[in-house]
Design an enzyme around this catalytic site. Sequence first.
Site, PDB file in Angstrom:
ATOM      1  N   GLU A 155       0.914  -1.190   0.026  1.00  0.00           N
ATOM      2  CA  GLU A 155      -0.123   0.121   0.016  1.00  0.00           C
ATOM      3  C   GLU A 155       0.835   1.289  -0.155  1.00  0.00           C
ATOM      4  OE1 GLU A 155      -3.779   1.999   2.724  1.00  0.00           O
ATOM      5  OE2 GLU A 155      -2.404   0.099   3.304  1.00  0.00           O
ATOM      6  N   GLU A 256     -12.591   2.737   4.125  1.00  0.00           N
ATOM      7  CA  GLU A 256     -11.796   2.918   5.199  1.00  0.00           C
ATOM      8  C   GLU A 256     -11.938   4.558   5.455  1.00  0.00           C
ATOM      9  OE1 GLU A 256      -7.428   1.225   6.034  1.00  0.00           O
ATOM     10  OE2 GLU A 256      -7.339   2.934   4.667  1.00  0.00           O
TER      11      GLU A 256
END
Length: 272
Positions: A155, A256
């Site tokens: 990520e 998220e």
Amino acid sequence: MGYSDQRFNVNLSILFTELPLLERPAAAAKAGFGAVELWWPWVDAPTPEQSELDALKKAIEDAGVRLVGLNFYAGQLPGPDRGALSIPGEESEKFRANLAVAADFAQSLGCTALNALYGNRVEGVDPAVQDELALENLVLAGREADRVGAILLIEALNAPESPKCPIVSAPKAIEIVDKVNAATGLGNAKFLMDLYHLSMNGEDLPSVIEQYAAKTGHVQIADNPGRGAPGTGSLPLESLLDQLKKAGYEGWVGLEYKAGDRPSAESFGWLS
């Protein structure tokens, strides 16, 4: 196209956090979601007691939701840490100790995506030394993920909020993905495309999608500014997700974002 065509899952480490961990899967199910994801839930315990793992597994199963994403141990998250795998000494050891535990837990719930956060630069440590350690640990993580039929996610975070993290752009994350795949020969390292982080970096999101959709294993969203629900900021998330789908991405989209001052269950009006 539009939001109704996407497969959304809820990140239970940022939404429903007003509830105890074991109550969150049922709350997500009640809100209409069939899938969830988690950061590593035990920030001080890379190898928690089996009873704790069993209790969370039961809560997820009893709620009737599917676990579709799980972080390996990443230190204090939320908090000052941005991962553990590039931190020499105790944190790297904790990451390695967690690998089989996290992979086995993911496998027990049919989860096939494991996220390995890189970690911050450490003052007084040569960045090249950290990067060498990181590649060693990512190779181990890639093999462990492959053992349970999972992909390994890399990520990119954002520089304003994570100034000590060296992976703060899509191209840098892709560089790491390619290095890990070259080292393992497994091809199971993939890009975790978090549109919020990339937008905070000022990246050209349509261009990122065009270039890297094929190497993307998971997507996460929040609006910007504010990291709130879609519609609270100015990102064209609906059209960006449409572009991703047209580019061939058929995976999950993790929510998220921060619910703000309201209960998490009240933050999904944008979906209706």
